[in-house]
Motif scaffolding. Structure first.
Motif: not given
Length: 420
Positions: A312-318
């Motif tokens: 899993v990779i958890r991202v904050r982005g558009q």
């Protein structure tokens, strides 16, 4: 087999390896297929995790480099006169020096070693990298490489400096700096890792399930020397966002890129694919996403660079939902459209799998590279959990209007989601 083996019953390459072992007065010879019980999954799993120690601590690695299989042997009939560099006396007009000049085929090392049958096998990458020294038996000559030099019968005292620097990938000369925490050290680490992955993905495996295991020995070595966390082919603390921007190319076998039906790695890892992964990691100055968490779940906790069962990779982005339309008479250009088919941008797309072409996807901008080129990922919903996606491709765009649409800097336009 513990009591004894009749040498005449062994494949030809094994017989020749015993001869070579005798030349150097060595007492022991390791041959994988004899030293690992071939029909025992338990023994294979145990021994495969220890293989890096076997190769790293061996005195010499004997490579049947020109052999298509174990029946071919090490020794080939050849013309000794073709081993030496050609010589010719040349007299020039003007101020150029007159005298004896030597010539040779420019690709002789790559043809004899790099593109030889043995080195097209993925398992051999870690053998070649980890061993102290390799003796390659080719169809036209014998080649030698260690961490200090490369040599052959044409150049027994070592390859000329200009040749080493310009014409070959000095595979054995890779040096992993200890604890590369500085930016320059981290970039050097990734460049060296890329040399390994380029060679690895340009090779083939008999069993697709071996993809992570066959690289684990080299990954162990890089991890031990750097203290970075290994994540199925990527490194957590070393420009991870940039590492996500790999793209695929047709395999060395000519077959299309594909993800095996049986799970092997998360979609954000290049190890999830049977494909050639060319190029190098670009460290762009303007990363547009924030990685909040990244981890893998291992099949065996005692093998941190081995097989995984989840990641899993958890991202904050558009994240922009778009419709994709192929631009006619182009190879990989796509218009991005709204639901009413209104075109709002233009992308160059490389889908991960040759046979997969998404018409609807989510665009995740990652960074600007090479000045004003926007790069990012194409994602689709897993439909298994809210805000959970899987990777299906890579995109780039030089179109300013597309940039304006996809990279709005307002905080409210950024969301948190996961890629599996």
């Amino acid at each position: 087999m513990k009591t004894g083996i009749f040498v005449g019953d062994l494949p030809r390459s094994f017989q020749h390896a015993i001869v070579v072992t005798g030349w150097f007065h060595c007492r022991y010879l390791w041959i994988d297929s004899l030293c690992i019980i071939q029909d025992s999954t338990e023994d294979w799993q145990n021994e495969s995790s220890l293989m890096r120690h076997v190769y790293k601590n061996a005195w010499l690695n004997i490579s049947a480099t020109a052999a298509a299989d174990s029946s071919s042997g090490l020794f080939f009939d050849r013309k000794p006169s073709l081993v030496s560099a050609g010589a010719v006396f040349i007299s020039w007009e003007g101020n150029l020096p007159t005298g004896m000049f030597y010539f040779f085929l420019r690709d002789f090392w790559e043809d004899g070693v790099g593109r030889a049958p043995l080195n097209r096998r993925a398992w051999v990458v870690q053998e070649r990298f980890l061993s102290r020294r390799n003796l390659h038996f080719g169809s036209r000559g014998i080649y030698f490489e260690c961490h200090v030099m490369e040599a052959c019968e044409t150049f027994p005292k070592g390859l000329p400096t200009f040749f080493k620097e310009a014409l070959i990938n000095r595979f054995k000369a890779i040096d992993v700096p200890p604890v590369p925490t500085a930016t320059a050290g981290a970039k050097s680490f990734l460049r060296n890792w890329q040399k390994i992955t380029n060679a690895y993905t340009n090779s083939s495996l008999t069993y697709a399930s071996d993809k992570l295991v066959a690289l684990s020995g080299v990954a162990d070595e890089f991890q031990n020397m750097s203290n970075y966390t290994y994540l199925a082919g990527l490194w957590k603390e070393c420009f991870l966002a940039n590492q996500l921007l790999w793209r695929t190319r047709k395999r060395v076998s000519g077959q299309p890129s594909v993800r095996p039906s049986i799970y092997r790695a998360p979609s954000w890892s290049w190890l999830s694919l049977d494909a050639n992964i060319p190029g190098s990691v670009i460290i762009g100055p303007s990363v547009l996403i924030e990685i909040l968490d990244a981890h893998t779940t291992l099949v065996d906790d005692n093998s941190p660079t081995g097989q995984v069962k989840h990641g899993v990779i958890r991202v904050r982005g558009q994240l922009e939902k778009v419709y994709l339309q192929k631009v006619p008479r182009t190879r990989d250009s796509y218009s991005i459209c709204e639901e009413d088919d209104k075109k709002t941008g233009l992308l160059t797309v490389a889908f991960d799998e040759t046979a997969f072409r998404a018409t609807q996807a989510y665009i995740m901008p990652v960074m600007f590279s090479r000045g004003d080129t926007l790069e990012g990922l194409l994602l689709v919903s897993t439909e298994q959990a809210p805000a959970e996606f899987r990777r299906v491709g890579f995109f780039e765009s030089d179109d300013e209007e597309t940039h304006e649409q996809l990279t709005k800097q307002d905080t409210e336009n950024k969301i948190i989601f996961t890629i599996v």
